[in-house]
Design an enzyme around this catalytic site. Structure first.
Site, mmCIF file in Angstrom:
data_model
loop_
_atom_site.group_PDB
_atom_site.id
_atom_site.type_symbol
_atom_site.label_atom_id
_atom_site.label_comp_id
_atom_site.label_asym_id
_atom_site.label_seq_id
_atom_site.Cartn_x
_atom_site.Cartn_y
_atom_site.Cartn_z
ATOM 1 N N LYS A 146 -6.441 -11.362 -6.070
ATOM 2 C CA LYS A 146 -6.658 -9.911 -6.127
ATOM 3 C C LYS A 146 -6.490 -9.441 -7.570
ATOM 4 C CE LYS A 146 -5.323 -5.940 -3.322
ATOM 5 N NZ LYS A 146 -4.205 -5.375 -2.572
HETATM 6 C C1 E4P Z 1 -4.415 -3.071 -0.270
HETATM 7 O O1 E4P Z 1 -5.245 -3.847 -0.639
HETATM 8 C C2 E4P Z 1 -3.948 -1.951 -1.101
HETATM 9 O O2 E4P Z 1 -3.174 -2.420 -2.153
HETATM 10 C C3 E4P Z 1 -3.187 -0.998 -0.226
HETATM 11 O O3 E4P Z 1 -3.984 -0.716 0.913
HETATM 12 C C4 E4P Z 1 -2.757 0.278 -0.909
HETATM 13 O O4 E4P Z 1 -2.240 1.160 0.055
HETATM 14 P P1 E4P Z 1 -1.396 2.470 -0.323
HETATM 15 O O5 E4P Z 1 -2.315 3.417 -1.028
HETATM 16 O O6 E4P Z 1 -0.956 3.005 1.003
HETATM 17 O O7 E4P Z 1 -0.265 2.023 -1.195
#
Ligand code: E4P
Length: 218
Positions: A88
Site C-alpha cells: 500500500k
Molecule cells: C483503508 O484502506 C484506509 O486506510 C481506511 O479506510 C481509512 O479509513 P478512515 O478514514 O476511517 O481512517
C-alpha cells in the site's frame, strides 16, 4: 463487489472470515498502531497472522517511508512475507513511481489516500492493482465521497483501466450500499458496518413469530 475488512484487529478479522464473506483485509499505520504492535518483527508477524486468517485473500500492508527508495525497500520486504500481501503506497509523486516499480515486478499495489479523479488516473496509469478513494474523509469536509467513487469507476470503464476501485474510509452501512450502486469493485469496511447489512426489523419480527410458532409444535 468484494468485501475487505478495514482493521488490523485479529479477532474482528476472524469474525468476518467465519461469516464466510471476507475477500481480504486493508490496514494502515493508524490501524496497526491501534492494535499495539511495536517493532518491525512484531509488525511482520502480525501481517503473517492476518494472511493466515484470510486464506488466499489480499492483505494491504502500508509502507511507512515517504521517499521512493524507502518505499521500494519496505514494500519489497513486505511483499516477501506472503503472496497475499499488497503493497500500500500513498498517492504522491514517489508513491506513483513506486506503484510503477512494483507493477513491473509483478507485485500487487494499493494506491491510497486518493481524493480526486486525477490522482486515480495517475494510479491506474502507473499500474496500481487497487486505488483507494477515501469516502468518509471526503464526507467529513462536506464533499461527496461516493460521487468520487462513481466518477473513478466511470473513467476507468470508459478508458479500459483494469485497476480495481477499492472504496475506503467507509464509516457506516449506507456507505456500503452507495458504493455498491456506484460500481465499486471492493469496499473495505469496519466489521460493524458489514454487520449492519443484516439489520432489518421485519427479519427480527418474522423470526420472533417463527420461534413462537415452532414452540407450539414441540
Ligand atoms: C483503508 O484502506 C484506509 O486506510 C481506511 O479506510 C481509512 O479509513 P478512515 O478514514 O476511517 O481512517
Amino acid at each position: 463487489m468484494k468485501f475487505f475488512i478495514d482493521t488490523a484487529d485479529l479477532e474482528q478479522i476472524q469474525e468476518a472470515q467465519d461469516m464466510g464473506i471476507l475477500d481480504g483485509v486493508t490496514t494502515n499505520p493508524s490501524l496497526m498502531a491501534k492494535v499495539g504492535v511495536k517493532g518491525q518483527d512484531a509488525i511482520n508477524e502480525h501481517y503473517k497472522k492476518i494472511c493466515d486468517i484470510v486464506k488466499g485473500g489480499d492483505v494491504s500492508a502500508e509502507v511507512f517511508a515517504t521517499d521512493f527508495e524507502g518505499m521500494v525497500k519496505e514494500g519489497t520486504a513486505l511483499a516477501a512475507l506472503n503472496k497475499q500481501i499488497v503493497v500500500k503506497l500513498p498517492c504522491t509523486k514517489a508513491g506513483i513511481k513506486a506503484v510503477k516499480y512494483f507493477h513491473d515486478k509483478g507485485i500487487k499495489t494499493n494506491c491510497t489516500l486518493v481524493f480526486s479523479v486525477g490522482q486515480a488516473l495517475l494510479a491506474a496509469k502507473a499500474g496500481a492493482t487497487y486505488v483507494s478513494p477515501f469516502v468518509g474523509r471526503l464526507d467529513d469536509i462536506s464533499s461527496d465521497g461516493v460521487a468520487l467513487v462513481a466518477h473513478i469507476v466511470e473513467v476507468y470503464r470508459e478508458y479500459g483501466y483494469t485497476t480495481q476501485v477499492l472504496a475506503a474510509s467507509i464509516r457506516h452501512t449506507q456507505h456500503i450500499i452507495e458504493c455498491l450502486d456506484a460500481g465499486a469493485d471492493v469496499a473495505t469496511c469496519p466489521l460493524k458496518a458489514i454487520e449492519g447489512l443484516l439489520n432489518h426489523p421485519l427479519t427480527d419480527k418474522g423470526l420472533e413469530t417463527f420461534i413462537a410458532d415452532s414452540k407450539k409444535m414441540i
